[in-house]
Enzyme design. Structure first.
Site, PDB file in Angstrom:
ATOM      1  N   ASP A 137       0.789  -1.228   0.000  1.00  0.00           N
ATOM      2  CA  ASP A 137       0.000   0.000   0.000  1.00  0.00           C
ATOM      3  C   ASP A 137       0.830   1.290   0.000  1.00  0.00           C
ATOM      4  N   CYS A 191     -16.343  -9.601 -15.474  1.00  0.00           N
ATOM      5  CA  CYS A 191     -17.559  -9.226 -14.750  1.00  0.00           C
ATOM      6  C   CYS A 191     -18.803  -9.669 -15.520  1.00  0.00           C
ATOM      7  N   CYS A 194     -22.610  -8.037 -15.457  1.00  0.00           N
ATOM      8  CA  CYS A 194     -22.928  -7.445 -14.152  1.00  0.00           C
ATOM      9  C   CYS A 194     -22.457  -5.983 -14.080  1.00  0.00           C
ATOM     10  N   CYS A 197     -21.910  -2.998  -8.927  1.00  0.00           N
ATOM     11  CA  CYS A 197     -21.124  -2.029  -8.146  1.00  0.00           C
ATOM     12  C   CYS A 197     -21.381  -0.610  -8.654  1.00  0.00           C
ATOM     13  N   CYS A 201     -23.158   2.061  -6.004  1.00  0.00           N
ATOM     14  CA  CYS A 201     -22.257   2.980  -5.289  1.00  0.00           C
ATOM     15  C   CYS A 201     -23.074   4.168  -4.790  1.00  0.00           C
ATOM     16  N   CYS A 217     -15.662   9.280  -3.735  1.00  0.00           N
ATOM     17  CA  CYS A 217     -15.642   7.962  -3.072  1.00  0.00           C
ATOM     18  C   CYS A 217     -15.637   8.129  -1.545  1.00  0.00           C
ATOM     19  N   CYS A 244     -15.417   2.334   2.991  1.00  0.00           N
ATOM     20  CA  CYS A 244     -16.695   1.912   2.416  1.00  0.00           C
ATOM     21  C   CYS A 244     -16.480   0.588   1.696  1.00  0.00           C
ATOM     22  N   CYS A 247     -19.217  -1.344  -2.932  1.00  0.00           N
ATOM     23  CA  CYS A 247     -18.969  -1.900  -4.266  1.00  0.00           C
ATOM     24  C   CYS A 247     -18.351  -3.296  -4.200  1.00  0.00           C
ATOM     25  N   CYS A 251     -20.772  -7.396  -4.874  1.00  0.00           N
ATOM     26  CA  CYS A 251     -20.122  -8.155  -5.944  1.00  0.00           C
ATOM     27  C   CYS A 251     -20.400  -9.654  -5.799  1.00  0.00           C
TER      28      CYS A 251
HETATM   29  C1  B12 Z   1      -5.209   5.788  -3.990  1.00  0.00           C
HETATM   30  C2  B12 Z   1      -5.852   4.530  -3.467  1.00  0.00           C
HETATM   31  C3  B12 Z   1      -7.182   4.582  -3.086  1.00  0.00           C
HETATM   32  C4  B12 Z   1      -8.073   5.779  -3.411  1.00  0.00           C
HETATM   33  C5  B12 Z   1      -8.464   5.735  -4.913  1.00  0.00           C
HETATM   34  C6  B12 Z   1      -9.008   4.373  -5.342  1.00  0.00           C
HETATM   35  C7  B12 Z   1      -8.946   4.096  -6.808  1.00  0.00           C
HETATM   36  N1  B12 Z   1      -9.790   3.201  -7.253  1.00  0.00           N
HETATM   37  O1  B12 Z   1      -8.125   4.668  -7.523  1.00  0.00           O
HETATM   38  C8  B12 Z   1      -9.255   5.568  -2.408  1.00  0.00           C
HETATM   39  C9  B12 Z   1      -8.944   6.303  -1.116  1.00  0.00           C
HETATM   40  C10 B12 Z   1     -10.615   6.016  -2.917  1.00  0.00           C
HETATM   41  C11 B12 Z   1      -9.138   4.069  -2.169  1.00  0.00           C
HETATM   42  C12 B12 Z   1     -10.200   3.279  -1.764  1.00  0.00           C
HETATM   43  C13 B12 Z   1     -10.102   1.926  -1.524  1.00  0.00           C
HETATM   44  N2  B12 Z   1      -8.969   1.196  -1.472  1.00  0.00           N
HETATM   45 CO1  B12 Z   1      -7.251   1.856  -2.048  1.00  0.00          CO
HETATM   46  N3  B12 Z   1      -5.563   2.275  -2.770  1.00  0.00           N
HETATM   47  C14 B12 Z   1      -5.102   3.330  -3.349  1.00  0.00           C
HETATM   48  C15 B12 Z   1      -3.666   3.104  -3.837  1.00  0.00           C
HETATM   49  C16 B12 Z   1      -2.688   3.775  -2.867  1.00  0.00           C
HETATM   50  C17 B12 Z   1      -3.414   3.570  -5.279  1.00  0.00           C
HETATM   51  C18 B12 Z   1      -4.535   3.199  -6.277  1.00  0.00           C
HETATM   52  C19 B12 Z   1      -4.310   3.826  -7.624  1.00  0.00           C
HETATM   53  O2  B12 Z   1      -3.232   3.702  -8.162  1.00  0.00           O
HETATM   54  N4  B12 Z   1      -5.309   4.517  -8.154  1.00  0.00           N
HETATM   55  C20 B12 Z   1      -5.196   5.109  -9.445  1.00  0.00           C
HETATM   56  C21 B12 Z   1      -6.143   4.405 -10.399  1.00  0.00           C
HETATM   57  C22 B12 Z   1      -5.925   4.968 -11.802  1.00  0.00           C
HETATM   58  O3  B12 Z   1      -5.742   3.058 -10.380  1.00  0.00           O
HETATM   59  P1  B12 Z   1      -6.673   1.862  -9.828  1.00  0.00           P
HETATM   60  O4  B12 Z   1      -7.979   2.336  -9.399  1.00  0.00           O
HETATM   61  O5  B12 Z   1      -5.862   1.038  -8.874  1.00  0.00           O
HETATM   62  O6  B12 Z   1      -6.907   1.037 -11.129  1.00  0.00           O
HETATM   63  C23 B12 Z   1      -5.838   0.386 -11.757  1.00  0.00           C
HETATM   64  C24 B12 Z   1      -6.272  -0.971 -12.252  1.00  0.00           C
HETATM   65  O7  B12 Z   1      -7.475  -1.361 -11.632  1.00  0.00           O
HETATM   66  C25 B12 Z   1      -6.315  -0.837 -13.746  1.00  0.00           C
HETATM   67  N5  B12 Z   1      -7.651  -1.031 -14.319  1.00  0.00           N
HETATM   68  C26 B12 Z   1      -8.827  -0.716 -13.825  1.00  0.00           C
HETATM   69  N6  B12 Z   1      -9.792  -1.108 -14.646  1.00  0.00           N
HETATM   70  C27 B12 Z   1      -9.222  -1.678 -15.689  1.00  0.00           C
HETATM   71  C28 B12 Z   1      -9.778  -2.264 -16.815  1.00  0.00           C
HETATM   72  C29 B12 Z   1      -8.905  -2.757 -17.776  1.00  0.00           C
HETATM   73  C30 B12 Z   1      -9.483  -3.366 -18.976  1.00  0.00           C
HETATM   74  C31 B12 Z   1      -7.511  -2.660 -17.578  1.00  0.00           C
HETATM   75  C32 B12 Z   1      -6.579  -3.178 -18.558  1.00  0.00           C
HETATM   76  C33 B12 Z   1      -6.979  -2.068 -16.420  1.00  0.00           C
HETATM   77  C34 B12 Z   1      -7.867  -1.607 -15.496  1.00  0.00           C
HETATM   78  O8  B12 Z   1      -5.807   0.420 -14.108  1.00  0.00           O
HETATM   79  C35 B12 Z   1      -5.515   1.206 -12.980  1.00  0.00           C
HETATM   80  C36 B12 Z   1      -4.076   1.662 -12.994  1.00  0.00           C
HETATM   81  O9  B12 Z   1      -3.215   0.617 -12.670  1.00  0.00           O
HETATM   82  C37 B12 Z   1      -3.576   1.535  -3.779  1.00  0.00           C
HETATM   83  C38 B12 Z   1      -2.187   0.980  -3.392  1.00  0.00           C
HETATM   84  C39 B12 Z   1      -1.223   1.088  -4.541  1.00  0.00           C
HETATM   85  N7  B12 Z   1      -0.052   1.612  -4.293  1.00  0.00           N
HETATM   86  O10 B12 Z   1      -1.559   0.708  -5.658  1.00  0.00           O
HETATM   87  C40 B12 Z   1      -4.641   1.150  -2.728  1.00  0.00           C
HETATM   88  C41 B12 Z   1      -5.477  -0.101  -3.012  1.00  0.00           C
HETATM   89  C42 B12 Z   1      -5.926  -0.043  -4.443  1.00  0.00           C
HETATM   90  N8  B12 Z   1      -6.629   0.078  -2.152  1.00  0.00           N
HETATM   91  C43 B12 Z   1      -7.098  -1.008  -1.651  1.00  0.00           C
HETATM   92  C44 B12 Z   1      -8.301  -1.087  -0.876  1.00  0.00           C
HETATM   93  C45 B12 Z   1      -8.495  -2.342  -0.045  1.00  0.00           C
HETATM   94  C46 B12 Z   1      -9.230  -0.032  -0.916  1.00  0.00           C
HETATM   95  C47 B12 Z   1     -10.685  -0.056  -0.404  1.00  0.00           C
HETATM   96  C48 B12 Z   1     -11.387  -1.391  -0.610  1.00  0.00           C
HETATM   97  C49 B12 Z   1     -10.696   0.353   1.092  1.00  0.00           C
HETATM   98  C50 B12 Z   1     -12.089   0.539   1.687  1.00  0.00           C
HETATM   99  N9  B12 Z   1     -12.819  -0.521   1.945  1.00  0.00           N
HETATM  100  O11 B12 Z   1     -12.496   1.652   1.951  1.00  0.00           O
HETATM  101  C51 B12 Z   1     -11.310   1.075  -1.261  1.00  0.00           C
HETATM  102  C52 B12 Z   1     -11.859   0.539  -2.587  1.00  0.00           C
HETATM  103  C53 B12 Z   1     -12.470   1.620  -3.442  1.00  0.00           C
HETATM  104  C54 B12 Z   1     -12.377   1.268  -4.923  1.00  0.00           C
HETATM  105  N10 B12 Z   1     -13.496   0.825  -5.498  1.00  0.00           N
HETATM  106  O12 B12 Z   1     -11.299   1.390  -5.512  1.00  0.00           O
HETATM  107  C55 B12 Z   1      -6.278  -2.226  -2.074  1.00  0.00           C
HETATM  108  C56 B12 Z   1      -7.059  -2.987  -3.159  1.00  0.00           C
HETATM  109  C57 B12 Z   1      -6.863  -4.487  -3.151  1.00  0.00           C
HETATM  110  C58 B12 Z   1      -7.632  -5.128  -4.279  1.00  0.00           C
HETATM  111  N11 B12 Z   1      -7.966  -6.399  -4.084  1.00  0.00           N
HETATM  112  O13 B12 Z   1      -7.936  -4.557  -5.297  1.00  0.00           O
HETATM  113  C59 B12 Z   1      -4.939  -1.524  -2.576  1.00  0.00           C
HETATM  114  C60 B12 Z   1      -4.233  -2.229  -3.721  1.00  0.00           C
HETATM  115  C61 B12 Z   1      -4.016  -1.443  -1.341  1.00  0.00           C
HETATM  116  C62 B12 Z   1      -3.302  -2.766  -1.031  1.00  0.00           C
HETATM  117  N12 B12 Z   1      -1.988  -2.792  -1.124  1.00  0.00           N
HETATM  118  O14 B12 Z   1      -3.941  -3.764  -0.733  1.00  0.00           O
HETATM  119  N13 B12 Z   1      -7.888   3.612  -2.456  1.00  0.00           N
HETATM  120  S1  SF4 Z   2     -20.183  -6.096  -8.775  1.00  0.00           S
HETATM  121 FE1  SF4 Z   2     -18.311  -7.342  -9.089  1.00  0.00          FE
HETATM  122  S2  SF4 Z   2     -18.777  -8.624 -10.889  1.00  0.00           S
HETATM  123 FE2  SF4 Z   2     -20.324  -7.003 -10.825  1.00  0.00          FE
HETATM  124  S3  SF4 Z   2     -19.471  -5.412 -12.158  1.00  0.00           S
HETATM  125 FE3  SF4 Z   2     -18.827  -4.909 -10.089  1.00  0.00          FE
HETATM  126  S4  SF4 Z   2     -16.821  -5.830  -9.845  1.00  0.00           S
HETATM  127 FE4  SF4 Z   2     -17.773  -6.790 -11.643  1.00  0.00          FE
HETATM  128  S1  SF4 Z   3     -15.870   2.385  -1.957  1.00  0.00           S
HETATM  129 FE1  SF4 Z   3     -18.035   3.030  -1.744  1.00  0.00          FE
HETATM  130  S2  SF4 Z   3     -18.107   5.140  -2.489  1.00  0.00           S
HETATM  131 FE2  SF4 Z   3     -16.129   4.247  -3.171  1.00  0.00          FE
HETATM  132  S3  SF4 Z   3     -16.541   3.476  -5.229  1.00  0.00           S
HETATM  133 FE3  SF4 Z   3     -16.943   1.769  -3.830  1.00  0.00          FE
HETATM  134  S4  SF4 Z   3     -19.143   1.926  -3.344  1.00  0.00           S
HETATM  135 FE4  SF4 Z   3     -18.546   3.859  -4.246  1.00  0.00          FE
END
Ligand code: B12
Ligand code: SF4
Ligand code: SF4
Length: 387
Positions: A137, A191, A194, A197, A201, A217, A244, A247, A251
């Protein structure tokens, strides 16, 4: 045996030792730039979706390249560990809901300790010193993208990495090593049709499949955000006091696959658990008391004022009348204007304490807070003279 020049044997050994160390998922990818993830990150940053998270505004070239973390890196070992502690009981007591990943001990510390031991264990087994850095993280690397490429799962529409066997309630950790290892195939899965999420949200933060706007978020608003929770979003926060899970809860992969974590440190008993007692938190007036109560858990992240802010919002949303005396205390004497302002909002939502709000309006020096008090007075009973 010297496996340092045997990519297949070294990979096999690492997988075996990582599983023995308690990790549920293990995979390997080359320490090469994460091009597709980097491109998505660039678009996300440009759209302003990183909000004010300074660490997410760092250059894409840094966040998308494991070699920037360790020059000599040749492989990234991605590890996944389930934190799933079970389902929330009904919120009959009117508590502040805590996201599952934060029920137990602080995962950064817990995982770091295991990574350290894993690394020692590997050196012993390999019979050689290796350069390895372990993270989880708190690292400038797109961990989900690296893990997907290492075969740990596929990207869900909620942007979480999903594993077909355990769902998405798992942490990702990384061991960046200078060893040549045979890489895994990227994770696959889908997915299907579906969209639950995205539909469910509470704030509409999932703007497109896999794209979460952090500004909306609830996880960002209640954890990383240092300022106010925008008034128009407070109602949608519901009873979430920290993070939160909506989402992920909706799932289907989690509904059918989530299995409880084998790590006792992530259980509800070892930390704050599924709900916070709202009044207890709202009574915390100093950083010392806050540390004494939450040190060693993820709940320290938003700081005292941030967590009290969240509990005010929950109290307002639940119309928690029994919290009125402590909300009035917050309004009149909390040292943080952030807390005073959100306490005013909560009292306005509950529709009580007009005298306390009027008194606070006279004494309040902070402009933003005064605006909240006036809004609460107007909202509470439509008193235009104070609006
Ligand atoms: C910043 C951050 C947040 C931010 C922004 C979240 C976001 N979605 O960007 C906030 C504070 C909102 C957050 C929330 C949460 N987070 Co957070 N967060 C991070 C952090 C530090 C960086 C994420 C990031 O790079 N975001 C930038 C966007 C652009 O990237 P991304 O959302 O990760 O998406 C990437 C991929 O999913 C991919 N992608 C997405 N869709 C698709 C589709 C295709 C076709 C392709 C090819 C790629 C692709 O591209 C993106 C770039 O790599 C990481 C740790 C890390 N260093 O990576 C943890 C991390 C993502 N978080 C984590 C967790 C647990 C959470 C929460 C569940 C916590 C909670 N219960 O409140 C929520 C989930 C919310 C959500 N739906 O994402 C875990 C996720 C584990 C997992 N199984 O996915 C991580 C990896 C931390 C860890 N080391 O475990 N988080
Ligand atoms: S709820 Fe789960 S399976 Fe359905 S669209 Fe979201 S991530 Fe995909
Ligand atoms: S963590 Fe909650 S507010 Fe954030 S994207 Fe998922 S459902 Fe929406």
């Amino acid at each position: 045996m010297d496996l340092t020049s045997d990519p297949v044997g070294a990979r096999r050994l690492i997988l075996e030792r990582a599983r023995a160390a308690g990790f549920d998922l293990v995979g390997v990818t080359r320490a090469e730039p994460l091009r597709e993830g980097g491109e998505r990150l660039r678009r996300w940053q440009e759209a302003g979706m990183a909000a004010d998270m300074g660490f997410m505004h760092r250059p894409v070239e840094l966040l998308a390249n494991p070699k920037k973390l360790q020059k000599s890196a040749r492989s990234v070992v991605s590890l996944g560990v389930s934190y799933y502690p079970g389902e929330h009981p009904e919120n009959d007591e009117g508590g502040g809901r805590v996201a599952r990943y934060a029920w137990g001990r602080d995962y950064h510390e817990v995982i770091k300790a295991r990574l350290f031991r894993l690394r020692e264990n590997l050196e012993e087994a390999l019979g050689a010193k290796i350069k390895a850095r372990g993270f989880t993280d708190a690292v400038p690397l797109l961990e989900r993208s690296a893990a997907q490429r290492a075969g740990l799962g596929f990207f869900g529409r909620n942007s979480c990495l999903i594993d077909g066997d355990i769902g998405s309630y798992f942490f990702i950790a990384d061991l960046i090593v200078d060893l040549e290892l045979e890489p895994d195939e990227p994770g696959t899965g889908t997915c299907g049709r579906c969209t639950r999420c995205m539909d469910r949200c509470p704030t509409g933060a999932i703007k497109a499949p896999g794209v979460v706007d952090a500004r909306l978020c609830i996880s960002y608003l209640t954890i990383e955000n240092r300022g106010e929770i925008p008034r128009e979003l407070r109602g949608s926060v519901g009873d979430w006091a920290f993070g939160c899970d909506v989402c992920q809860e909706v799932c289907p992969y989690n509904k059918t696959k989530a299995t409880e974590s084998r790590w006792p440190e992530f259980s509800a008993q070892s930390g704050a658990g599924p709900y916070l007692g709202i009044e207890g938190v709202l009574r915390i007036r100093t950083d010392g008391e806050f540390e004494a109560r939450f040190a060693g858990t993820p709940l320290t992240r938003p700081g005292r004022a941030g967590l009290l802010r969240n509990c005010c919002v929950v109290a307002g949303n639940l119309k928690l009348e029994r919290a009125v005396p402590v909300l009035e205390d917050c309004l009149s004497s909390d040292p943080s204007s952030l807390v005073r302002g959100h306490a005013a909002w909560a009292l306005g939502e509950i529709g009580v304490s007009r005298d306390a709000l009027r008194g606070a309006a006279e004494a309040e020096a902070d402009g933003w807070c005064l605006g909240e008090i006036r809004h609460a007075l107007v909202g509470a009973a439509g008193d235009p003279s104070l609006g």
